[in-house]
Design a protein around this motif. Sequence first.
Motif, mmCIF file in Angstrom:
data_model
loop_
_atom_site.group_PDB
_atom_site.id
_atom_site.type_symbol
_atom_site.label_atom_id
_atom_site.label_comp_id
_atom_site.label_asym_id
_atom_site.label_seq_id
_atom_site.Cartn_x
_atom_site.Cartn_y
_atom_site.Cartn_z
ATOM 1 N N GLY A 148 5.022 -11.721 1.578
ATOM 2 C CA GLY A 148 4.130 -10.694 1.054
ATOM 3 C C GLY A 148 3.140 -10.261 2.109
ATOM 4 N N PHE A 149 2.678 -9.028 1.974
ATOM 5 C CA PHE A 149 1.620 -8.575 2.872
ATOM 6 C C PHE A 149 0.681 -7.630 2.144
ATOM 7 N N ASP A 150 -0.533 -7.590 2.658
ATOM 8 C CA ASP A 150 -1.561 -6.717 2.111
ATOM 9 C C ASP A 150 -2.462 -6.315 3.269
ATOM 10 N N TYR A 151 -3.243 -5.274 3.058
ATOM 11 C CA TYR A 151 -4.153 -4.810 4.105
ATOM 12 C C TYR A 151 -5.551 -5.395 3.939
ATOM 13 N N SER A 152 -5.749 -6.192 2.899
ATOM 14 C CA SER A 152 -7.058 -6.758 2.599
ATOM 15 C C SER A 152 -7.088 -8.240 2.973
ATOM 16 N N GLN A 153 -7.826 -8.567 4.005
ATOM 17 C CA GLN A 153 -7.911 -9.956 4.447
ATOM 18 C C GLN A 153 -8.524 -10.875 3.383
ATOM 19 N N PRO A 154 -9.553 -10.444 2.637
ATOM 20 C CA PRO A 154 -10.077 -11.337 1.580
ATOM 21 C C PRO A 154 -9.015 -11.715 0.537
ATOM 22 N N LEU A 155 -8.141 -10.786 0.193
ATOM 23 C CA LEU A 155 -7.071 -11.102 -0.752
ATOM 24 C C LEU A 155 -6.117 -12.119 -0.154
#
Length: 127
Positions: free
Chosen positions: A77-84
């Motif tokens: 998985g990947f996201d652009y939000s480091q806190p998430l």
Amino acid sequence: MNKIEKQREHFDGIADRYYKARQGKNHLHFKHLLWKYFFRGIDWKKKRTLVLEPMCGYSEGLKILRKNLNTEIIYEGFDYSQPLIDEVKKNNPKIKIYKQDVTKFKTNNKYDIIIIIGGLHHVYSHT
């Protein structure tokens, strides 16, 4: 600041409230019924399933697939939000999740399932 950075900054600021809002009893029950209905009648034969969840947020797609498919899930998985990403890794340190901009994602990997739960509305107009 470009549009995607502005969107990322906005979502980083509301991520906790967004998560909490999606944990209410009615919301969770509705999601349960929705996915139960969606997967009804699917007889998944693969013993191992390669899954990609772009814009994964709190990796909700992984939870849904684990609950509804009788298979070993190999998850990315990947996201652009480091806190998430940090929150997901804190709760599940072995999960393969990383920071990535969906508009720049490229891979030669082949996946059995690509699941997007709620990320598309966060992508700015991209041409």
